[in-house]
Design a protein around this motif. Structure first.
Motif, PDB file in Angstrom:
ATOM      1  N   ARG A  62      -8.042   6.917  -8.836  1.00  0.00           N
ATOM      2  CA  ARG A  62      -8.311   5.473  -8.859  1.00  0.00           C
ATOM      3  C   ARG A  62      -7.405   4.736  -7.877  1.00  0.00           C
ATOM      4  NH1 ARG A  62      -6.495   0.954 -10.471  1.00  0.00           N
ATOM      5  NH2 ARG A  62      -4.611   1.760 -11.468  1.00  0.00           N
ATOM      6  N   LEU A  63      -6.114   5.068  -7.909  1.00  0.00           N
ATOM      7  CA  LEU A  63      -5.160   4.419  -7.014  1.00  0.00           C
ATOM      8  C   LEU A  63      -5.473   4.731  -5.552  1.00  0.00           C
ATOM      9  CD1 LEU A  63      -1.891   5.088  -9.033  1.00  0.00           C
ATOM     10  CD2 LEU A  63      -2.911   2.837  -8.577  1.00  0.00           C
ATOM     11  N   CYS A  64      -5.806   5.969  -5.278  1.00  0.00           N
ATOM     12  CA  CYS A  64      -6.080   6.381  -3.899  1.00  0.00           C
ATOM     13  C   CYS A  64      -7.339   5.686  -3.380  1.00  0.00           C
ATOM     14  CB  CYS A  64      -6.223   7.897  -3.842  1.00  0.00           C
ATOM     15  SG  CYS A  64      -5.775   8.581  -2.252  1.00  0.00           S
ATOM     16  N   GLN A  65      -8.355   5.585  -4.217  1.00  0.00           N
ATOM     17  CA  GLN A  65      -9.579   4.897  -3.800  1.00  0.00           C
ATOM     18  C   GLN A  65      -9.297   3.421  -3.523  1.00  0.00           C
ATOM     19  OE1 GLN A  65     -12.030   6.105  -7.124  1.00  0.00           O
ATOM     20  NE2 GLN A  65     -13.043   7.673  -5.894  1.00  0.00           N
ATOM     21  N   GLU A  66      -8.412   2.830  -4.298  1.00  0.00           N
ATOM     22  CA  GLU A  66      -8.005   1.434  -4.081  1.00  0.00           C
ATOM     23  C   GLU A  66      -7.360   1.278  -2.692  1.00  0.00           C
ATOM     24  OE1 GLU A  66      -4.404  -1.025  -6.033  1.00  0.00           O
ATOM     25  OE2 GLU A  66      -5.843  -0.231  -7.488  1.00  0.00           O
ATOM     26  N   ILE A  67      -6.504   2.229  -2.335  1.00  0.00           N
ATOM     27  CA  ILE A  67      -5.830   2.194  -1.026  1.00  0.00           C
ATOM     28  C   ILE A  67      -6.856   2.319   0.097  1.00  0.00           C
ATOM     29  CG2 ILE A  67      -4.224   3.410   0.505  1.00  0.00           C
ATOM     30  CD1 ILE A  67      -2.784   4.334  -2.124  1.00  0.00           C
ATOM     31  N   VAL A  68      -7.752   3.288  -0.026  1.00  0.00           N
ATOM     32  CA  VAL A  68      -8.744   3.550   1.018  1.00  0.00           C
ATOM     33  C   VAL A  68      -9.669   2.342   1.202  1.00  0.00           C
ATOM     34  CG1 VAL A  68     -10.761   4.986   1.542  1.00  0.00           C
ATOM     35  CG2 VAL A  68      -8.624   6.056   0.848  1.00  0.00           C
ATOM     36  N   ARG A  69     -10.012   1.685   0.091  1.00  0.00           N
ATOM     37  CA  ARG A  69     -10.862   0.488   0.199  1.00  0.00           C
ATOM     38  C   ARG A  69     -10.163  -0.619   0.991  1.00  0.00           C
ATOM     39  NH1 ARG A  69     -12.891   1.858  -4.753  1.00  0.00           N
ATOM     40  NH2 ARG A  69     -11.278   0.811  -5.942  1.00  0.00           N
ATOM     41  N   SER A  70      -8.862  -0.799   0.752  1.00  0.00           N
ATOM     42  CA  SER A  70      -8.169  -1.898   1.425  1.00  0.00           C
ATOM     43  C   SER A  70      -7.663  -1.530   2.815  1.00  0.00           C
ATOM     44  CB  SER A  70      -7.039  -2.453   0.567  1.00  0.00           C
ATOM     45  OG  SER A  70      -6.255  -1.442   0.053  1.00  0.00           O
ATOM     46  N   GLN A  71      -7.469  -0.236   3.095  1.00  0.00           N
ATOM     47  CA  GLN A  71      -6.978   0.200   4.417  1.00  0.00           C
ATOM     48  C   GLN A  71      -7.702   1.490   4.803  1.00  0.00           C
ATOM     49  OE1 GLN A  71      -4.435  -1.627   5.984  1.00  0.00           O
ATOM     50  NE2 GLN A  71      -4.783  -0.397   7.794  1.00  0.00           N
ATOM     51  N   PRO A  72      -8.961   1.387   5.244  1.00  0.00           N
ATOM     52  CA  PRO A  72      -9.775   2.588   5.493  1.00  0.00           C
ATOM     53  C   PRO A  72      -9.224   3.553   6.544  1.00  0.00           C
ATOM     54  CG  PRO A  72     -11.128   0.600   5.561  1.00  0.00           C
ATOM     55  CD  PRO A  72      -9.708   0.163   5.465  1.00  0.00           C
ATOM     56  N   GLY A  73      -8.356   3.118   7.433  1.00  0.00           N
ATOM     57  CA  GLY A  73      -7.845   4.006   8.465  1.00  0.00           C
ATOM     58  C   GLY A  73      -6.489   4.611   8.168  1.00  0.00           C
ATOM     59  N   PHE A  74      -6.038   4.543   6.920  1.00  0.00           N
ATOM     60  CA  PHE A  74      -4.709   5.009   6.514  1.00  0.00           C
ATOM     61  C   PHE A  74      -4.767   6.512   6.229  1.00  0.00           C
ATOM     62  CE2 PHE A  74      -1.240   4.396   3.025  1.00  0.00           C
ATOM     63  CZ  PHE A  74      -0.284   4.919   3.857  1.00  0.00           C
ATOM     64  N   ALA A  75      -4.399   7.322   7.230  1.00  0.00           N
ATOM     65  CA  ALA A  75      -4.543   8.782   7.152  1.00  0.00           C
ATOM     66  C   ALA A  75      -3.810   9.385   5.952  1.00  0.00           C
ATOM     67  CB  ALA A  75      -4.052   9.429   8.440  1.00  0.00           C
ATOM     68  N   ASP A  76      -2.602   8.891   5.638  1.00  0.00           N
ATOM     69  CA  ASP A  76      -1.827   9.461   4.528  1.00  0.00           C
ATOM     70  C   ASP A  76      -2.598   9.410   3.210  1.00  0.00           C
ATOM     71  OD1 ASP A  76       0.149   9.831   6.390  1.00  0.00           O
ATOM     72  OD2 ASP A  76       1.497   8.304   5.592  1.00  0.00           O
ATOM     73  N   LEU A 101       0.824  -1.211   0.000  1.00  0.00           N
ATOM     74  CA  LEU A 101       0.000   0.000   0.000  1.00  0.00           C
ATOM     75  C   LEU A 101       0.852   1.251   0.000  1.00  0.00           C
ATOM     76  CD1 LEU A 101      -3.047  -0.779   2.307  1.00  0.00           C
ATOM     77  CD2 LEU A 101      -2.942  -0.656  -0.166  1.00  0.00           C
ATOM     78  N   ARG A 102       1.976   1.218   0.698  1.00  0.00           N
ATOM     79  CA  ARG A 102       2.890   2.382   0.662  1.00  0.00           C
ATOM     80  C   ARG A 102       3.406   2.588  -0.760  1.00  0.00           C
ATOM     81  NH1 ARG A 102       3.071   5.529   4.725  1.00  0.00           N
ATOM     82  NH2 ARG A 102       2.763   4.625   6.768  1.00  0.00           N
ATOM     83  N   GLY A 103       3.714   1.488  -1.442  1.00  0.00           N
ATOM     84  CA  GLY A 103       4.162   1.576  -2.837  1.00  0.00           C
ATOM     85  C   GLY A 103       3.074   2.139  -3.736  1.00  0.00           C
ATOM     86  N   THR A 104       1.840   1.700  -3.506  1.00  0.00           N
ATOM     87  CA  THR A 104       0.712   2.215  -4.285  1.00  0.00           C
ATOM     88  C   THR A 104       0.502   3.692  -3.994  1.00  0.00           C
ATOM     89  OG1 THR A 104      -0.328   0.029  -4.222  1.00  0.00           O
ATOM     90  CG2 THR A 104      -1.737   1.865  -4.840  1.00  0.00           C
TER      91      THR A 104
END
Length: 97
Positions: free
Chosen positions: A28-42, A7-10
């Motif tokens: 698109r990439l950011c939404q993918e991150i949020v879907r898989s890790q909803p609490g990732f503030a960055d 996820l950091r790489g994404t």
């Protein structure tokens, strides 16, 4: 919880797309991150920048609120100031519409 290295790489790829002006791919990439890790503030910080770049202050405000919520105190104080600034911008746009 630790955010996995994938996820950091994404997120880095997402930031690169944003900086290159490829806002839809960055979104698109950011939404993918949020879907898989909803609490990732960055991810919400970057999402707010992308939404601002797309001209959507309301969605930028939503993303900033989540970034502030998921960032631990006291580091979140500057983010709450950004939330207030973005909310003011949304309110002014709504008022003038």
């Amino acid at each position: 919880s630790k955010v996995c290295q994938d996820l950091r790489g994404t997120l880095e790829e997402c930031q690169d797309q944003y900086l290159d002006g490829n806002l839809e791919e960055a979104l698109r990439l950011c939404q993918e991150i949020v879907r898989s890790q909803p609490g990732f503030a960055d991810a919400y910080h970057v999402l707010a920048l992308i939404q601002e770049g797309r001209g959507d202050a309301s969605k930028a405000l939503q993303a900033r609120l989540l970034a502030a919520y998921f960032t631990p105190t006291p580091e979140n104080a500057p983010i709450w100031r950004q939330v207030a600034d973005t909310a003011r911008k949304v309110w002014e746009e709504t008022k003038s519409a």
